[in-house]
Design a protein around this motif. Structure first.
Motif, PDB file in Angstrom:
ATOM      1  N   PHE A   5      38.983 -36.889  53.537  1.00 38.89           N
ATOM      2  CA  PHE A   5      38.922 -35.759  54.454  1.00 38.89           C
ATOM      3  C   PHE A   5      38.717 -36.233  55.878  1.00 38.89           C
ATOM      4  CE2 PHE A   5      37.789 -34.148  50.338  1.00 38.89           C
ATOM      5  CZ  PHE A   5      38.508 -32.970  50.256  1.00 38.89           C
ATOM      6  N   GLN A   6      38.914 -35.278  56.794  1.00 34.93           N
ATOM      7  CA  GLN A   6      38.859 -35.613  58.207  1.00 34.93           C
ATOM      8  C   GLN A   6      37.455 -35.950  58.680  1.00 34.93           C
ATOM      9  OE1 GLN A   6      40.597 -32.633  60.642  1.00 34.93           O
ATOM     10  NE2 GLN A   6      39.774 -33.428  62.514  1.00 34.93           N
ATOM     11  N   VAL A  28      48.549 -37.280  56.237  1.00 31.10           N
ATOM     12  CA  VAL A  28      48.723 -35.991  56.899  1.00 31.10           C
ATOM     13  C   VAL A  28      48.115 -36.081  58.289  1.00 31.10           C
ATOM     14  CG1 VAL A  28      48.204 -33.535  56.776  1.00 31.10           C
ATOM     15  CG2 VAL A  28      48.521 -34.843  54.687  1.00 31.10           C
ATOM     16  N   THR A  29      48.860 -35.760  59.318  1.00 32.03           N
ATOM     17  CA  THR A  29      48.310 -35.874  60.665  1.00 32.03           C
ATOM     18  C   THR A  29      49.089 -35.018  61.649  1.00 32.03           C
ATOM     19  OG1 THR A  29      47.813 -37.421  62.454  1.00 32.03           O
ATOM     20  CG2 THR A  29      49.726 -37.904  61.137  1.00 32.03           C
ATOM     21  N   LYS A  56      50.069 -28.056  56.517  1.00 29.51           N
ATOM     22  CA  LYS A  56      50.049 -29.417  55.993  1.00 29.51           C
ATOM     23  C   LYS A  56      48.797 -29.697  55.164  1.00 29.51           C
ATOM     24  CE  LYS A  56      48.396 -31.537  60.313  1.00 29.51           C
ATOM     25  NZ  LYS A  56      47.774 -30.329  60.884  1.00 29.51           N
ATOM     26  N   SER A  57      47.658 -29.158  55.578  1.00 27.71           N
ATOM     27  CA  SER A  57      46.450 -29.351  54.777  1.00 27.71           C
ATOM     28  C   SER A  57      46.521 -28.558  53.478  1.00 27.71           C
ATOM     29  CB  SER A  57      45.213 -28.922  55.556  1.00 27.71           C
ATOM     30  OG  SER A  57      44.966 -29.823  56.596  1.00 27.71           O
ATOM     31  N   GLY A  66      48.252 -30.450  50.820  1.00 26.94           N
ATOM     32  CA  GLY A  66      47.378 -31.433  50.189  1.00 26.94           C
ATOM     33  C   GLY A  66      46.411 -30.777  49.216  1.00 26.94           C
ATOM     34  N   LEU A  67      45.831 -29.659  49.638  1.00 25.24           N
ATOM     35  CA  LEU A  67      44.860 -28.984  48.789  1.00 25.24           C
ATOM     36  C   LEU A  67      45.537 -28.376  47.557  1.00 25.24           C
ATOM     37  CD1 LEU A  67      42.638 -27.324  51.524  1.00 25.24           C
ATOM     38  CD2 LEU A  67      42.089 -29.314  50.141  1.00 25.24           C
ATOM     39  N   SER A 124      48.278 -27.643  63.822  1.00 29.57           N
ATOM     40  CA  SER A 124      47.318 -26.899  63.019  1.00 29.57           C
ATOM     41  C   SER A 124      47.950 -25.570  62.623  1.00 29.57           C
ATOM     42  CB  SER A 124      46.012 -26.703  63.765  1.00 29.57           C
ATOM     43  OG  SER A 124      46.235 -26.096  64.998  1.00 29.57           O
ATOM     44  N   ASP A 145      43.961 -36.704  54.707  1.00 32.26           N
ATOM     45  CA  ASP A 145      44.151 -35.555  55.595  1.00 32.26           C
ATOM     46  C   ASP A 145      43.487 -35.857  56.933  1.00 32.26           C
ATOM     47  OD1 ASP A 145      44.549 -33.156  56.746  1.00 32.26           O
ATOM     48  OD2 ASP A 145      43.400 -31.982  55.307  1.00 32.26           O
ATOM     49  N   GLU A 146      44.264 -36.159  57.935  1.00 36.03           N
ATOM     50  CA  GLU A 146      43.765 -36.496  59.269  1.00 36.03           C
ATOM     51  C   GLU A 146      42.617 -37.501  59.173  1.00 36.03           C
ATOM     52  OE1 GLU A 146      44.976 -35.237  62.094  1.00 36.03           O
ATOM     53  OE2 GLU A 146      45.739 -33.212  61.745  1.00 36.03           O
TER      54      GLU A 146
END
Lengths: 687, 316
Positions: free
Chosen positions: A96-97, A211-212, A47-48, A51-52, A43, A179-180
């Motif tokens: 999304f997660q 993404v993880t 990485k997020s 994506g965004l 975290s 994303d996760e």
């Protein structure tokens, strides 16, 4: 042919009131059509944000400062909001997660799935609904046409995640950003969703960015992995090569930091000391230098470029390593476990017998009890001094309730819980308070378990004050000693909890649980909220403290690998029942219950070869409602071996070896003949 | 049964495993980051809200005006002088004089004193009672909670003004008694709000942790629940002050205010209304403006506080 997604030299910054977070720096990612690429990082690694950035959905103050993002050769950076809206959900879609908060709770799922095609393709209502049924069917929603009118809260977590995926797929995007996608789900559901994503990619030929934070998730499902640290890509390689021949010390440590089912639990996990850098003031030089054992002066002054001997495997390091960690240090040597066969009459430190806890569900004007949630049903287990007992199960299986029963904050409806031969929950007043010294608990959420209005010194002194142990001066000395033991500086005492990172908070929570020197600690999901590199720090610390203070502990987790690493014996729970008990090896090598077996098979392993060898999806379906558990064996609705008898007769716990018991009519192992060592009933009592 | 060999320092282990290096290892738990304290952050957020700062400014001005003012701007406020009655604003009396010949500015100061005192005192009493009541009700749960909340419901269903009027006629009106009457009806809303907050707080892990340690309910209430519900309380107290000042003015306007020679802005307006047709505007408008400004300023401060404390909580 242009790649489906091509990110070149992308940098994204987020402006705060008086500083700028350099969230993503000079990142390159390329995904071909029909390919899944993994992006792994902790975290805060950016990485997020990557994506965004692709979707142009950066948070307030976020903006792309350089680089280019192309889908199918079309540049996305610099597009107007209106043009971007055309891209989102159409060419590029995102999963999304958290499906709970990502779906609109006031709209029917049919409308939500149909919304993208109505916006992008201008279909009318009926056509859009037809498309929704088609997509829902594709993602494996049972009876999609009937489900169209359901609201998100009527679906389980796994089905909601399927709806999320359906929304992303309605317009047949070229690029899917996940994303996760499975982080919030149970392992058995996670396996189902990952298999679905794989299948969809093959059928639709999308480019997928997975993404993880979990190396196990990407191991079997990607062709290439990018490892991100502090906003940079530090290593990128084809999946197999990354796992067998990584070059960056961070990748190496990250993999070694994960406890594995087959790993030897007397060895220490590799832990990466310290915390990731603050990205408002990124360090000069290599960003990992401060935590890297190989770092030299050059690393601290000069940033290594992303290079490599061949263009497929790149890494950014001045002193690359050579493949995985080979030598593991011994943390704790267990001399013998021979005494595990205590006599049935032996005095256990903690002894639970036939414990039942049900939570009433009330309804109507008169608040009459209409049903009850069967949280813990007829659980019998024991714990000896200095021993660690692991409790695993999916969410909702009653493991947390059992933990609260053990520490005496919940009272059982029937059964007995004895500590040192004394019933705990019948105690009152002062006796109960004193008994509590011996039973402490550590909670899952490091953000919720510390009072935000108290300083750390107050938090750590609280147990001593409540129990009236020692003078103020002695308490102070004790708190300082314990703080040192958990590896935090003394100046932490004056700080408030929000000034600490998650891992540091969990250290404080552990210190608070240990400060009374209890006989038993119950740790409820102690590391599941932490990042991988921090997780191993806390696991090592827990193991060390436990040995030093000779405490017994109950470790509750959904993660079998974590439990196996910490525990001497493991209990597997399913829907309020203990279905199997045994040593770590019993459970992992010789699982007798089909549920345990399936659980082991579904856990994603950070090993591409093992992951790809998996053919079956493990357990089908979802956990039944604990309001109305199935008759007979509670697992029968999801069990591949279930027969008529399973619905009629509840299987008793049977012995498979002196340490190993399971409750199944058709066990995967040969049970010890009944009567050889007492009847099945006697065996149950001996647990 | 089981023997343990104590481990080496795990930082050393990591170093060994990764091949050793010259760099000194950072502290095992990582360095502490200098993060601003929550209160500082709230302060910054509050200060960035211009209207709230203006509100604070207005309140400070009025407090100084009411309490320090009489020492600087000294006027006769004790001996009635009919000769000076109803003088319009002039050099000697900037806002004229009233029926008793008292200087109007001096009157405003005295009215401000009692208005602010009653507002503050009533809000304080209401918030203390309301917070305790709500916290205990929320923590106790079950039948106790049900009973305590029905008391609040009954209290809220009684027409506020009517009840206060009845009480005000029974009691001899003094600053303390009026505060008591007003507080008796304003603690209900904070009690409800705090109860709601406590209901969510009591399921939080840190409250469970305290229970596991054996904390008594009293300790839970005072050490954990109230300190964490305090932001709700702080915001509420500002709005309560505004409400109470207005309620006091309403009472006074209806003739149930402070007895002569005590005075409040509401009393002054009620008196001034009799002479409206005679054009004595300086008796009516100044207390009215004071009242509006103080209530407005208090509300602005309350809004600012709510946003500021919310930010602090969001960052948690």
């Amino acid at each position: 042919m242009p790649a489906a997604l091509e990110v070149r030299d992308l940098s994204t910054h987020i402006k705060l009131t008086d500083s700028t977070v350099q969230a993503v720096g000079n990142v390159d990612v390329t995904i071909e059509k029909g390919q899944t690429v993994g992006l792994v990082g902790e975290s805060g690694s950016g990485k997020s944000m990557l994506g965004l950035s692709v979707l142009g959905l950066l948070p307030n103050g976020g903006h792309i400062v350089g680089g280019s993002i192309k889908t199918d050769g079309n540049e996305l950076v610099g597009l107007t909001e209106k043009q971007l809206r055309n891209v989102r959900g159409n060419d590029v879609a995102m999963i999304f997660q958290d499906s709970q908060s990502s779906l609109n709770p006031t709209k029917k799922i049919g409308e939500q799935v149909a919304e993208p095609v109505r916006l992008h393709r201008g279909l009318n209502r009926a056509e859009a609904m037809d498309r929704a049924v088609e997509v829902l069917e594709m993602v494996g929603m049972p009876q999609p046409r009937e489900r169209l009118k359901d609201y998100p809260h009527q679906l389980s977590g796994g089905l909601r995640q399927r709806v999320m995926i359906a929304i992303a797929l309605t317009c047949e995007p070229k690029v899917l950003l996940a994303d996760e996608p499975t982080t919030a789900l149970d392992v058995t559901i996670q396996a189902q969703i990952l298999a679905l994503l794989d299948d969809l990619r093959d059928r639709l030929g999308m480019a997928t960015l997975l993404v993880t934070h979990d190396m196990g998730v990407v191991a079997g499902r990607t062709s290439r992995i990018n490892v991100m640290y502090a906003g940079r890509i530090v290593e990128t390689a084809p999946t197999d090569e990354l796992f067998t021949d990584m070059r960056h010390p961070y990748t190496q440590a990250l993999l070694a930091a994960i406890p594995r089912l087959e790993s030897d639990n007397t060895k220490a996990l590799i832990s990466i000391p310290g915390l990731p850098p603050d990205l408002t003031k990124p360090p000069q030089g290599c960003r990992f230098a401060a935590r890297c054992p190989l770092a030299t002066d050059r690393c601290r002054t000069e940033e290594p470029p992303l290079t490599g001997t061949d263009s497929k495997h790149l890494f950014a390091c001045w002193h690359p390593v050579d493949g995985p960690v080979k030598k593991l240090a011994t943390l704790i040597a267990h001399k013998t476990m021979a005494a595990a066969t205590t006599e049935a009459s032996g005095n256990h430190l903690l002894d639970l017998r036939n414990v039942v806890r049900e939570y009433p569900v009330k309804a109507g004007l008169l608040q009459r009890q209409v049903a009850s949630v069967k949280a813990v049903s007829d659980v019998t287990l024991h714990l000896d001094a200095g021993e660690t007992f692991g409790l695993v199960g999916e969410s909702g299986c009653g493991k947390t309730s059992l933990g609260k029963l053990i520490v005496g904050v919940e009272k059982p409806d029937s059964g007995s819980i004895k500590l040192d031969g004394n019933e705990v929950f019948t105690l009152r007043g002062k006796d109960l308070r004193i008994a509590r010294r011996d039973l402490q608990m550590m909670f899952q959420d490091p953000y919720g378990s510390l009072d935000p209005r108290m300083r750390v010194s107050g938090i750590l002194k609280e147990p001593l004050q409540i129990q009236g142990i020692g003078s103020a001066k002695e308490q102070d000395a004790k708190v300082r000693a314990i703080l040192d033991e958990v590896g935090l500086p003394i100046n932490a005492l004056e700080r408030y909890p929000h000034e600490f990172s998650g891992g540091q908070r969990q250290r404080i929570a552990l210190a608070r649980a240990v400060v009374l020197e209890p006989k038993v600690i119950v740790a409820d999901e102690p590391v599941s909220a932490l990042d991988v590199s921090i997780r191993s720090q806390v696991l090592n610390l827990m193991k060390r403290l436990q040995a030093e203070h000779n405490m017994a502990s109950v470790v509750i987790s959904h993660d079998l690998a974590v439990v196996k690493y910490l525990a001497d014996r493991i209990g597997v729970m399913y829907l309020g029942k203990l279905v199997e008990i045994g040593t770590g090896e019993d459970i992992y090598r010789r699982a007798a219950h089909p549920y345990t077996d399936a659980l082991i098979k579904t856990i994603p392993v950070p090993d591409p070869a093992a992951e790809k060898a998996k053919t079956e999806v493990g357990i089908k379906g979802e956990l039944p409602s604990p309001l109305n558990p199935p008759s007979g064996c509670r697992f029968r609705t999801r069990c591949p071996l279930a027969q008529a008898i399973c619905a009629e007769l509840e299987p008793p716990l049977r012995r498979f070896s002196p340490t190993h018991q399971a409750a199944c009519h058709f066990p995967l192992q040969e049970p010890e003949p009944a009567g050889a060592d007492g009847t099945a009933g006697a065996a149950t009592a001996a647990v | 049964m089981t023997e343990f060999v104590l481990p080496e320092d795990s930082a050393k282990i990591a170093e060994m495993q990764l091949g050793g290096g010259r760099a000194p290892a950072p502290p095992e738990g990582g360095e502490l980051r200098a993060i601003q304290s929550g209160w500082k952050l709230s302060y910054r957020e509050f200060v960035s809200n211009r209207l709230a700062v203006v509100g604070v400014g207005i309140l400070v001005v009025f407090i100084l005006f009411s309490f320090a003012g009489p020492h600087i701007y000294q006027t006769n406020q004790s001996l009635a002088n009919p000769v000076l009655a109803y003088n319009s604003p002039s050099g000697a009396h900037l806002l004229g004089t009233n029926a008793q010949g008292f200087d109007e500015i001096g009157q405003l100061m005295r009215g401000g004193q009692s208005s602010l005192e009653i507002g503050g005192l009533a809000a304080l009493m209401a918030i203390v009672v309301g917070t305790l009541f709500g916290a205990i009700s929320g923590l106790a749960g079950g039948a106790v909670d049900w009973f305590m909340m029905r008391i609040v419901d009954v209290g809220l269903s009684i027409p506020y003004l009517l009840a206060v009027l009845v009480l005000a006629t029974v009691l001899h009106s003094s600053v303390f008694e009026l505060s008591l009457v007003l507080a008796a009806f304003s603690w209900l809303v904070p009690a409800r709000l705090v109860r709601g907050e406590v209901l969510t707080l009591r399921e939080r892990d840190f409250v469970w942790a305290s229970r596991v340690m054996g904390a008594s309910r009293i300790r839970l209430v005072f050490k954990h629940l109230i300190p964490n519900a305090i932001s709700v309380t702080i915001v509420n107290v500002t709005f309560l002050i505004a409400d109470t000042v207005l309620a006091l003015a309403t009472l006074a306007f209806l003739g149930f205010g402070l007895p002569y020679p005590l005075t409040s802005w509401g009393d002054q307006m009620a008196n001034a209304l009799q002479f409206q047709s005679e054009g004595y505007w300086w008796l009516l408008y100044p207390p009215g403006v004071c009242l509006v400004l103080v209530v407005l300023a208090t509300n602005l401060v309350g809004d600012g506080l709510r946003d500021a404390l919310d930010v602090r909580l969001r960052r948690r």
